[in-house]
Design an enzyme around this catalytic site. Structure first.
Site, PDB file in Angstrom:
ATOM      1  CB  SER A 142      -0.892   0.005   1.243  1.00 21.84           C
ATOM      2  OG  SER A 142      -1.378   1.313   1.464  1.00 21.84           O
TER       3      SER A 142
ATOM      4  CG  HIS B 127      -3.958  -1.609  -1.321  1.00 17.13           C
ATOM      5  ND1 HIS B 127      -5.071  -2.371  -1.606  1.00 17.13           N
ATOM      6  CD2 HIS B 127      -4.296  -0.806  -0.294  1.00 17.13           C
ATOM      7  CE1 HIS B 127      -6.052  -2.030  -0.766  1.00 17.13           C
ATOM      8  NE2 HIS B 127      -5.601  -1.076   0.044  1.00 17.13           N
TER       9      HIS B 127
ATOM     10  CG  ASP C 162      -5.120   2.336   1.270  1.00 16.33           C
ATOM     11  OD1 ASP C 162      -6.091   1.562   1.182  1.00 16.33           O
ATOM     12  OD2 ASP C 162      -3.998   1.983   1.690  1.00 16.33           O
TER      13      ASP C 162
ATOM     14  CG  MET D 247      -8.350   7.068   2.943  1.00 19.51           C
ATOM     15  SD  MET D 247      -7.450   7.050   4.488  1.00 19.51           S
ATOM     16  CE  MET D 247      -6.647   5.446   4.401  1.00 19.51           C
TER      17      MET D 247
ATOM     18  CG  HIS E  41      -9.409   0.039   0.020  1.00 14.20           C
ATOM     19  ND1 HIS E  41      -8.774  -0.172   1.231  1.00 14.20           N
ATOM     20  CD2 HIS E  41     -10.741  -0.021   0.286  1.00 14.20           C
ATOM     21  CE1 HIS E  41      -9.680  -0.347   2.174  1.00 14.20           C
ATOM     22  NE2 HIS E  41     -10.887  -0.247   1.640  1.00 14.20           N
TER      23      HIS E  41
ATOM     24  CG  MET F 100     -11.309   3.052   2.692  1.00 12.72           C
ATOM     25  SD  MET F 100      -9.675   3.011   3.458  1.00 12.72           S
ATOM     26  CE  MET F 100      -8.662   3.186   2.003  1.00 12.72           C
TER      27      MET F 100
ATOM     28  CG  MET G 255     -11.593  -2.964   5.781  1.00 13.04           C
ATOM     29  SD  MET G 255     -10.150  -2.651   4.746  1.00 13.04           S
ATOM     30  CE  MET G 255      -9.160  -1.618   5.834  1.00 13.04           C
TER      31      MET G 255
ATOM     32  CG  ASP H 132      -6.274  -2.955   3.506  1.00 15.81           C
ATOM     33  OD1 ASP H 132      -5.152  -2.721   3.988  1.00 15.81           O
ATOM     34  OD2 ASP H 132      -6.931  -2.123   2.847  1.00 15.81           O
TER      35      ASP H 132
HETATM   36  C1  DX5 Z   1      -6.350   1.392   6.005  1.00 19.51           C
HETATM   37  C2  DX5 Z   1      -5.936   1.166   4.568  1.00 19.51           C
HETATM   38  C3  DX5 Z   1      -4.841   0.159   4.451  1.00 19.51           C
HETATM   39  C4  DX5 Z   1      -3.553   0.649   5.059  1.00 19.51           C
HETATM   40  C5  DX5 Z   1      -2.711  -0.502   5.409  1.00 19.51           C
HETATM   41  O1  DX5 Z   1      -7.259   2.399   6.072  1.00 19.51           O
HETATM   42  O2  DX5 Z   1      -7.031   0.689   3.816  1.00 19.51           O
HETATM   43  O3  DX5 Z   1      -4.650  -0.273   3.129  1.00 19.51           O
HETATM   44  O4  DX5 Z   1      -2.820   1.467   4.199  1.00 19.51           O
HETATM   45  O5  DX5 Z   1      -1.594  -0.023   6.107  1.00 19.51           O
HETATM   46  P1  DX5 Z   1      -0.908  -0.915   7.227  1.00 19.51           P
HETATM   47  O6  DX5 Z   1      -0.416  -2.161   6.509  1.00 19.51           O
HETATM   48  O7  DX5 Z   1       0.191  -0.071   7.717  1.00 19.51           O
HETATM   49  O8  DX5 Z   1      -1.951  -1.245   8.245  1.00 19.51           O
HETATM   50 ZN    ZN Z   2      -6.561  -0.323   1.802  1.00 20.45          ZN
END
Ligand code: DX5
Ligand code: ZN
Length: 218
Positions: free
Chosen positions: A7, A32, A34, A36, A65, A67, A136, A174
């Site tokens: 990620s 990956h 993320d 947000m 991903h 969010m 998650m 994840d």
């Molecule tokens: C959490 C994200 C994850 C995160 C994982 O909100 O969706 O993908 O980046 O990071 P680590 O491996 O550090 O928990």
């Molecule tokens: Zn993620």
């Protein structure tokens, strides 16, 4: 097939191209990303422009991903930017069936992510349509959080359900994945392992990914 998806949330974003090249050379299967929005989760990260920039330097699939709230409005932008897999959060999806099919109609793989407190039953009627389910193992919003061990039986049960119903969905896990727990997650049924701080936060990413693969294979 077991896959490792670093990620970029934990990468040095000022050197993003070099960081992703390093983990690809180290054996990463997917990257990956993320996304947000500051509404669904209390953090703001990256959008389609960064996915588009990554697409130019990354040869392996981009695992995006979302969010975010109102994901339907942004699916096309992420697909045009080069997402190969798009995962939405079930908690943020009022019309999940429509969203999943909108993704698949564009030829992109569709995933649904479940927060730690969300039951597997929320997927009963959509599971046959999914390419992946993301469990998650932290509450989404930040990298570097602790893996929640109570998610191990959830992964195991999802694996049983998928096997019993003879479905194709892969299980992505994840949050908080490290060299010392990835083996257990794999044995419980995980297929794809996201690693943020557990990969980018380590000095030798190649050694980390190699050790992770060894743990998965045990
Ligand atoms: C959490 C994200 C994850 C995160 C994982 O909100 O969706 O993908 O980046 O990071 P680590 O491996 O550090 O928990
Ligand atoms: Zn993620």
């Amino acid at each position: 097939m077991k896959r490792i998806a670093p990620s970029i949330l934990s990468a040095d974003l000022a050197r993003l191209a070099d960081e992703v090249r390093e983990v690809i050379e180290a054996g990463a299967d997917w990257i990956h990303v993320d996304v947000m929005d500051g509404h669904f989760v209390p953090n703001i990260t990256i959008g389609p422009v960064v996915v588009n920039a990554l697409k130019k330097v990354v040869s392996i699939p981009l695992d995006v991903h979302l969010m975010i709230e109102n994901a339907d409005f942004y699916l096309d932008a992420f697909i045009r930017a080069g997402a190969d897999i798009l995962t939405v959060q079930v908690e943020a999806s009022t019309h999940l069936h429509r969203t999943v099919h909108a993704i698949k109609e564009k030829g992109v793989r569709a995933g649904v992510a479940l927060n730690p407190a969300t039951p597997l039953e929320s997927l009963d009627y959509i599971l046959p349509d999914l390419d992946l389910v993301m469990i998650m193992t932290v509450n989404p919003g930040f990298g570097g959080q602790e893996f929640i061990p109570a998610m191990l039986p959830k992964i195991e049960r999802l694996k049983e359900i998928i096997t019993k119903r003879k479905l194709n969905a892969e299980i992505e896990v994840d949050g908080g994945i490290k060299v010392d727990n990835i083996g257990e997650v794999a044995r419980r049924g995980g297929d794809i392992f996201v690693g943020g701080s557990g990969i980018f936060g380590t000095p030798d990413r190649k050694e980390t990914i190699t050790r992770m693969r060894r743990e998965i294979g045990k």
